[in-house]
Design an enzyme around this catalytic site. Structure first.
Site, PDB file in Angstrom:
ATOM      1  N   ARG A 185      -1.746  -7.230   0.679  1.00 35.58           N
ATOM      2  CA  ARG A 185      -2.497  -6.032   1.061  1.00 35.58           C
ATOM      3  C   ARG A 185      -1.981  -4.817   0.305  1.00 35.58           C
ATOM      4  O   ARG A 185      -2.770  -3.977  -0.154  1.00 35.58           O
ATOM      5  CB  ARG A 185      -2.399  -5.785   2.571  1.00 35.58           C
ATOM      6  CG  ARG A 185      -3.150  -6.789   3.423  1.00 35.58           C
ATOM      7  CD  ARG A 185      -3.117  -6.404   4.883  1.00 35.58           C
ATOM      8  NE  ARG A 185      -3.840  -5.171   5.134  1.00 35.58           N
ATOM      9  CZ  ARG A 185      -3.756  -4.462   6.263  1.00 35.58           C
ATOM     10  NH1 ARG A 185      -2.941  -4.866   7.225  1.00 35.58           N
ATOM     11  NH2 ARG A 185      -4.455  -3.358   6.418  1.00 35.58           N
ATOM     12  N   CYS A 244       2.360   1.831   7.246  1.00 38.38           N
ATOM     13  CA  CYS A 244       1.818   0.473   7.281  1.00 38.38           C
ATOM     14  C   CYS A 244       0.307   0.607   7.265  1.00 38.38           C
ATOM     15  O   CYS A 244      -0.221   1.429   6.523  1.00 38.38           O
ATOM     16  CB  CYS A 244       2.325  -0.279   8.517  1.00 38.38           C
ATOM     17  SG  CYS A 244       1.953   0.546  10.088  1.00 38.38           S
TER      18      CYS A 244
END
Length: 286
Positions: A185, A244
């Site tokens: 990601r 995050c």
């Protein structure tokens, strides 16, 4: 009065604490892609939890989803008043030891609750090392149903110096930014949740899962200190900012650094979902 636990606690030690001297919070939650089940953790709690534990729902108790449209990410922080009301419902009082756990080694809502309490100046808060699985593996008892504690009167304030919500501060930063998402990601190879994949230009990658050993427990404080030292070099912890996808799993890296003796780093609370809410902000891949 027992000694305060401020980062991690093991299952046997938790089991030995006098019930009156600890507030246990079950934070199990499925932080899943679209189509997930946000109430799965609460149902699991009712079926069986650590005796005396109350339940914290990530979306309702540890976030304010009504503010998602403000560019603050998928899990905006709850207001001071809302978080204080949650603690009041749980019967928290100053000096009471808090222990949070989830089913992901503390990587999800347990670390988020730890961080919110630390943000409000509470030091007597720890995460159950190994989570719910460690409690079960130790053969310790469970109970079902819900727990209601006598409410208290709480009014906490956040330390605004410990987190960042201003996207411009991230764009113009001098701090070292560490992204806790999985490497695919971060690289932009896959993106199952947010508008676009990649990372904030210049951010480093430290997947939160790297903090855990094969048994789902945190690595030793010495090993974590060595790992983070290799990543941040001579950068002081106070100049490190974590992020995050939505400001949840980044708290795992904050907790890991604190456990390693590297205290003082901060959180970019909106994280990636907040950053990409504006298509004009730059995105880096690979």
């Amino acid at each position: 009065m027992t000694a305060a636990y401020t980062t991690l606690i093991d299952a046997r030690t938790l089991a030995a604490l006098p019930p009156r001297e600890v507030l246990i919070v079950d934070c199990r939650f499925e932080l899943a892609v679209a189509g997930g089940d946000p109430d799965k953790g609460e149902r699991a709690y009712r079926e069986g939890h650590i005796p005396g534990a109350v339940y914290a729902h990530l979306d309702r108790d540890l976030s304010d989803l009504s503010r998602k449209s403000e560019g603050l990410g998928r899990h905006p922080m709850p207001s001071e008043q809302a978080f204080s009301a949650v603690l009041s419902r749980w019967g928290w009082r100053p000096g009471l030891q808090v222990v949070a756990y989830d089913a992901a080694g503390g990587a999800l809502a347990a670390a988020r609750l730890w961080w919110l309490l630390r943000l409000a100046g509470v030091r007597e808060v720890a995460v159950l090392d190994g989570g719910f699985q460690a409690w079960q593996a130790a053969g310790l008892p469970l109970e079902s149903g819900e727990v209601a504690r006598e409410p208290s009167d709480v009014a906490l304030r956040y330390d605004a110096s410990r987190y960042i919500v201003d996207h411009r501060a991230i764009a113009d930063r001098s701090e070292l930014l560490i992204d806790a998402r999985a490497t695919p990601r971060y690289r932009g190879e896959v993106e199952p949740i947010d508008r676009v994949g990649g990372h904030v230009p210049g951010a480093l990658n430290r997947p939160y899962s790297d903090n855990l050993d094969a048994d789902g427990r945190y690595k030793s404080a010495g090993q974590l200190r060595s790992d983070f030292a290799a990543l941040i070099g001579d950068t002081p912890p106070a100049q490190v900012v974590h992020m995050c996808g939505s400001g949840v799993t980044a708290c795992h890296n904050l907790l890991a650094m604190e456990h390693a003796g590297l205290a003082g780093s901060r959180l970019y609370a909106p994280s990636w979902s907040g950053w990409v809410s504006d298509p004009a902000r730059p995105v880096e891949t690979a």
